[in-house]
Design an enzyme around this catalytic site. Structure first.
Site, PDB file in Angstrom:
ATOM      1  N   LYS A  49       0.841  -1.208   0.000  1.00  0.00           N
ATOM      2  CA  LYS A  49       0.000   0.000   0.000  1.00  0.00           C
ATOM      3  C   LYS A  49       0.870   1.251   0.000  1.00  0.00           C
ATOM      4  O   LYS A  49       0.628   2.197  -0.742  1.00  0.00           O
ATOM      5  CB  LYS A  49      -0.912  -0.003   1.245  1.00  0.00           C
ATOM      6  CG  LYS A  49      -2.088  -0.926   1.073  1.00  0.00           C
ATOM      7  CD  LYS A  49      -2.804  -1.187   2.375  1.00  0.00           C
ATOM      8  CE  LYS A  49      -3.838  -2.283   2.153  1.00  0.00           C
ATOM      9  NZ  LYS A  49      -3.888  -3.275   3.189  1.00  0.00           N
ATOM     10  N   GLN A  93      -5.192  -1.766   9.439  1.00  0.00           N
ATOM     11  CA  GLN A  93      -4.827  -3.021   8.770  1.00  0.00           C
ATOM     12  C   GLN A  93      -5.413  -4.194   9.559  1.00  0.00           C
ATOM     13  O   GLN A  93      -5.052  -4.422  10.710  1.00  0.00           O
ATOM     14  CB  GLN A  93      -3.294  -3.140   8.665  1.00  0.00           C
ATOM     15  CG  GLN A  93      -2.819  -4.401   7.962  1.00  0.00           C
ATOM     16  CD  GLN A  93      -3.225  -4.464   6.483  1.00  0.00           C
ATOM     17  OE1 GLN A  93      -2.993  -3.540   5.719  1.00  0.00           O
ATOM     18  NE2 GLN A  93      -3.843  -5.566   6.073  1.00  0.00           N
ATOM     19  N   ASP A 116     -11.627   2.885   4.203  1.00  0.00           N
ATOM     20  CA  ASP A 116     -11.962   1.468   3.995  1.00  0.00           C
ATOM     21  C   ASP A 116     -13.479   1.301   3.878  1.00  0.00           C
ATOM     22  O   ASP A 116     -13.968   0.209   3.594  1.00  0.00           O
ATOM     23  CB  ASP A 116     -11.419   0.633   5.168  1.00  0.00           C
ATOM     24  CG  ASP A 116     -10.853  -0.698   4.702  1.00  0.00           C
ATOM     25  OD1 ASP A 116     -10.835  -0.926   3.481  1.00  0.00           O
ATOM     26  OD2 ASP A 116     -10.435  -1.496   5.551  1.00  0.00           O
TER      27      ASP A 116
END
Ligand code: NAD
Length: 286
Positions: A49, A93, A116
């Site tokens: 990422k 994460q 997200d």
């Protein structure tokens, strides 16, 4: 139908477009990544990422915590990031250790910074048909269907897996495109009946490799395999028996090299979008 679609190339081209947008509009998006512990797989995902972000002009800041960090410390960190006007996106994460309340942490993120798309607020926005930021993995599936030039309207789509992360948001993204959707899960009886009926099959069970074999899929179907299953030899697999299924269907995504590629892209797109949303919001408040 573009049955030769290469997801790595699709990601590369789309990242380049995003880079051009960032440069042209002189954007300065900043993404904060929260990591708890140091699992090998998470380290790799975070590295990927950060690399993608760096290539296109998104700044990342990594907030790392020990495996035994408590809930309060993480909540306080999220508050600090929420209040920092220089941070546009906040990403946790997953997975995180089981002593932590994952949903509470996610819901503590300001929905305008929730890149997200997993806060209850953003999932609710999606369900109500007014999406703000939508989850990256379901978005990645939609990217692939769009790149395949696949007409979804009225088609029979079967989703395997009903998680908050994948199946449920995907259901609503597909519904907005007028698909006819069947949702399967671990309690579904006669899975094969539902997979054989699918013009488009999206599978995210993640429990065992070769769950989906060639006799379970319709000829000329499109199959999107979201799952990532790591075997004892550290090899990655999806749910689908790729080699035999690919001979029968129109298109099947490989694992690795499929959905995972586009998930990273979607995180970058959401970070830029969050940057734009916050600008608009600040202007409105003035
Ligand atoms: P999860 O465990 O939360 O959900 C799995 C779902 O699959 C559940 O709803 C369960 O009922 C269903 N299921 C399990 N076994 C089944 C079976 N035999 N038949 C029918 N349904 C079954 O997992 P998740 O977080 O949704 O992730 C699913 C998979 O996708 C995992 O392998 C994960 O690693 C992968 N994943 C990949 C990406 C990516 O970027 N490619 C992103 C997120 C998750």
């Amino acid at each position: 139908m573009n049955s030769k679609l290469d997801c790595r190339q699709l990601k590369k081209d789309a990242l380049l477009k995003l880079k051009e947008k960032i440069e042209k509009e002189a954007l300065q998006p900043v993404l904060a990544i929260i990591q708890v512990g140091s699992v090998d797989a998470s380290n790799i995902y975070i590295r990927n990422k950060r690399k993608a972000a760096d290539e296109i002009g998104i700044t990342t800041t990594l907030c790392s915590f020990e495996e035994d960090v408590d809930q309060e410390t993480l909540l306080r960190k999220i508050e600090e990031l929420n209040e920092n006007p220089n941070i546009n996106g906040i990403f946790i994460q997953l997975p995180i250790p089981s002593h932590l309340d994952e949903v509470e942490l996610i819901n503590h993120i300001d929905p305008k910074k929730d890149v997200d798309g997993l806060t209850t607020m953003n999932l609710g926005n999606l369900v109500s048909g007014e999406p703000l930021l939508t989850p990256c993995t379901p978005n990645a599936v939609m990217d692939i269907l769009e790149a395949l030039d696949c007409d979804i309207t009225g088609k029979n789509v079967t989703i395997i897996g009903r998680s908050r992360l994948v199946g449920k948001p995907l259901f609503h993204l597909l519904l907005q495109k007028d698909a006819t959707i069947t949702m399967c899960h671990s309690k579904t009886e006669n899975l094969k009946e539902h997979t054989l009926n699918a013009d488009i099959l999206i599978t995210a069970a993640g429990t065992k490799k070769n769950l989906i074999t060639a006799d379970m899929v319709k000829e000329d179907a499109i199959i999107i395999d979201v799952s990532i299953i790591r075997d004892e030899q550290n090899q990655l697999h999806g749910d689908v028996d790729y080699d035999t299924v690919k001979e029968k269907v129109n298109y099947v995504t490989p694992v690795p090299g499929g959905v995972g590629q586009l998930t990273v892209l979607e995180l970058m797109k959401n970070t830029v979008k969050a940057n734009e949303i916050q600008k608009t919001y600040t202007l409105k408040k003035k």
